[in-house]
Design a protein around this motif. Structure first.
Motif, PDB file in Angstrom:
ATOM      1  N   UNK A 137       0.830  -1.205   0.000  1.00  0.00           N
ATOM      2  CA  UNK A 137       0.000   0.000   0.000  1.00  0.00           C
ATOM      3  C   UNK A 137       0.864   1.255   0.000  1.00  0.00           C
ATOM      4  N   UNK A 138       1.967   1.238   0.758  1.00  0.00           N
ATOM      5  CA  UNK A 138       2.894   2.379   0.759  1.00  0.00           C
ATOM      6  C   UNK A 138       3.526   2.553  -0.621  1.00  0.00           C
ATOM      7  N   UNK A 139       3.918   1.438  -1.239  1.00  0.00           N
ATOM      8  CA  UNK A 139       4.499   1.511  -2.578  1.00  0.00           C
ATOM      9  C   UNK A 139       3.507   2.119  -3.560  1.00  0.00           C
ATOM     10  N   UNK A 140       2.252   1.670  -3.493  1.00  0.00           N
ATOM     11  CA  UNK A 140       1.223   2.182  -4.400  1.00  0.00           C
ATOM     12  C   UNK A 140       1.003   3.670  -4.168  1.00  0.00           C
ATOM     13  N   UNK A 141       0.961   4.093  -2.902  1.00  0.00           N
ATOM     14  CA  UNK A 141       0.781   5.513  -2.593  1.00  0.00           C
ATOM     15  C   UNK A 141       1.932   6.330  -3.151  1.00  0.00           C
ATOM     16  N   UNK A 142       3.148   5.803  -3.053  1.00  0.00           N
ATOM     17  CA  UNK A 142       4.305   6.514  -3.583  1.00  0.00           C
ATOM     18  C   UNK A 142       4.215   6.669  -5.096  1.00  0.00           C
ATOM     19  N   UNK A 143       3.775   5.614  -5.774  1.00  0.00           N
ATOM     20  CA  UNK A 143       3.632   5.677  -7.229  1.00  0.00           C
ATOM     21  C   UNK A 143       2.585   6.710  -7.619  1.00  0.00           C
ATOM     22  N   UNK A 144       1.469   6.741  -6.906  1.00  0.00           N
ATOM     23  CA  UNK A 144       0.349   7.604  -7.275  1.00  0.00           C
ATOM     24  C   UNK A 144       0.602   9.061  -6.921  1.00  0.00           C
ATOM     25  N   UNK A 145       1.128   9.315  -5.727  1.00  0.00           N
ATOM     26  CA  UNK A 145       1.221  10.704  -5.232  1.00  0.00           C
ATOM     27  C   UNK A 145       2.627  11.244  -5.145  1.00  0.00           C
ATOM     28  N   UNK A 146       3.642  10.400  -5.300  1.00  0.00           N
ATOM     29  CA  UNK A 146       5.014  10.876  -5.180  1.00  0.00           C
ATOM     30  C   UNK A 146       5.584  10.698  -3.791  1.00  0.00           C
ATOM     31  N   UNK A 147       4.763  10.324  -2.835  1.00  0.00           N
ATOM     32  CA  UNK A 147       5.242   9.993  -1.490  1.00  0.00           C
ATOM     33  C   UNK A 147       4.200   9.093  -0.834  1.00  0.00           C
ATOM     34  N   UNK A 148       4.531   8.571   0.323  1.00  0.00           N
ATOM     35  CA  UNK A 148       3.594   7.677   1.004  1.00  0.00           C
ATOM     36  C   UNK A 148       3.203   8.215   2.378  1.00  0.00           C
ATOM     37  N   UNK A 149       3.244   9.538   2.513  1.00  0.00           N
ATOM     38  CA  UNK A 149       2.921  10.144   3.803  1.00  0.00           C
ATOM     39  C   UNK A 149       1.494   9.844   4.240  1.00  0.00           C
ATOM     40  N   UNK A 150       0.581   9.810   3.264  1.00  0.00           N
ATOM     41  CA  UNK A 150      -0.814   9.564   3.640  1.00  0.00           C
ATOM     42  C   UNK A 150      -0.988   8.209   4.318  1.00  0.00           C
ATOM     43  N   UNK A 151      -0.199   7.215   3.901  1.00  0.00           N
ATOM     44  CA  UNK A 151      -0.260   5.900   4.541  1.00  0.00           C
ATOM     45  C   UNK A 151       0.572   5.893   5.827  1.00  0.00           C
ATOM     46  N   UNK A 152       1.755   6.510   5.757  1.00  0.00           N
ATOM     47  CA  UNK A 152       2.638   6.547   6.925  1.00  0.00           C
ATOM     48  C   UNK A 152       1.988   7.256   8.107  1.00  0.00           C
ATOM     49  N   UNK A 153       1.151   8.252   7.818  1.00  0.00           N
ATOM     50  CA  UNK A 153       0.554   9.052   8.883  1.00  0.00           C
ATOM     51  C   UNK A 153      -0.746   8.465   9.427  1.00  0.00           C
TER      52      UNK A 153
END
Length: 385
Positions: A137-153
């Motif tokens: 899920x973090x990888x997918x968030x990074x691909x879509x938004x450029x970072x995975x903060x939304x998942x990390x937070x």
């Protein structure tokens, strides 16, 4: 227009319900080496959720076979026709790529001893599966938004509730949390503004219509995992395909699809997306977007420091095809032909809009899993040798 949008929303909701409700009928046999009683126990029949994972079925399977298991510490793993099954690949994807001709029920063998650590990465049950899911899920968030903060937070409570919804197949509970992550849907009629777009455009801003160059508007990235299996090119019926003997015969590829709007193109088809994602199986002319490499923003090679725990599966993906030159792609194209494409058990029409597939047939970790069967021609030896 409002009525059309309501219809589209209804179709999307129905597609999501079918994806989350999809299951593979399983008939699980206990391996002979683990049988300690006579007669041996009967196989266990159950439904494996398509979006689920095999280790999550272990508690109910173990309960069925408990009276005949040998003493000792369990190291549970599954196999199909001698092939150990990778536990982090969703059940539906395993079924789609390993069963050329759908087998119902799907006959698997479960082992409680002798874990093949040289083939499979370690699995400590639910905790390992949860870690793998959150990492994807973090990888997918990074691909879509450029970072995975939304998942990390995400709070621990939200992470736990999200995981429980995936385990239990609770679509409503999943949607209540996942919508806050803002990882979709992908749209073709508006620009998806992400940090990676805003920070990378500048001099690479796409040409406007009338400038003399094809107009290509970059809209975002879709996380895609491709599973490419080779079968005999002259195979008349896929039910006659030889079983997969080892994982080396399946290419497992993480390759994001860059969504762009091109002048004169009404929408992106699945065929166009696959030609872009797998140019080695199509002619370079058919798969190339004009000025593609010059206008498309490129994803960073690694995640920012704040996302340092996002660990791509570089040890598992086979990216040799990604570096193929156009000349190599043309050579490969002569020896390979796409015979079948499956998504969520569906043999998908190649003219279907790709973004509809990405939005409605993706898995809960926001990856679109595509299984591709490729017919491979045997190359004739040179000089008669």
């Amino acid at each position: 227009m409002a009525a059309q949008r309501d219809d589209e929303a209804g179709w999307s909701a129905e597609a999501a319900r079918r994806v989350w409700g999809g299951a593979v009928p399983l008939q699980v046999h206990l391996h002979d080496a683990d049988v300690t009683t006579l007669p041996p126990p009967p196989p266990f029949l159950t439904l494996g959720p398509r979006i689920g994972y095999l280790p999550l079925l272990v508690p109910i399977i173990k309960a069925h076979f408990s009276s005949t298991l040998p003493p000792g510490i369990d190291t549970v793993w599954f196999e199909y026709k001698g092939l150990p099954l990778k536990w982090y690949i969703p059940i539906g994807v395993l079924y789609d790529i390993l069963c050329a001709d759908p087998e119902r029920p799907w006959n698997l063998t479960v082992h409680f001893r002798g874990y093949p650590s040289e083939i499979l990465t370690p699995c400590d049950g639910e905790d390992s599966v949860k870690w793998s899911y959150m990492n994807s899920l973090k990888e997918a968030a990074f691909i879509i938004t450029g970072n995975s903060k939304n998942v990390m937070n995400m709070s621990q409570a939200d992470q736990g509730a999200l995981w429980q919804s995936v385990m239990k197949g609770n679509l409503d509970g999943y949607m209540n949390i996942s919508t806050r992550l803002k990882l979709g849907p992908f749209e073709e009629d508006c620009l998806v503004r992400t940090s990676s777009v805003e920070g990378q455009q500048g001099s690479d801003e796409p040409e406007s219509p009338g400038s003399g160059k094809p107009f290509i508007l970059w809209l975002g990235r879709v996380p895609v995992r491709l599973y490419v299996r080779s079968v005999q090119e002259d195979l008349y019926d896929l039910e006659d395909a030889l079983p997969v003997g080892d994982w080396e015969s399946i290419s497992y590829i993480n390759r994001p699809f860059e969504v762009r709007r091109e002048e004169g193109r009404s929408y992106i088809t699945l065929e166009h997306a696959l030609k872009t994602l797998l140019p080695e199986f199509f002619s370079s002319k058919a798969s190339r977007i004009p000025d593609d490499s010059e206008t498309a923003p490129q994803a960073p090679d690694s995640a920012p420091n704040d996302d340092s725990d996002v660990t791509p599966r570089s040890c598992e993906k086979l990216e040799s095809s990604a570096s193929s030159s156009p000349q190599e792609a043309n050579v490969a194209n002569k020896d390979k032909i796409v015979k079948l494409v499956r998504v969520q058990g569906i043999e998908v029409d190649m003219d279907i809009p790709f973004l509809w597939v990405a939005n409605n047939l993706k898995n809960p970790e926001c990856y679109l899993h595509i299984c591709v069967y490729v017919g491979t021609r045997k190359r004739e030896p040179k000089d008669g040798r």
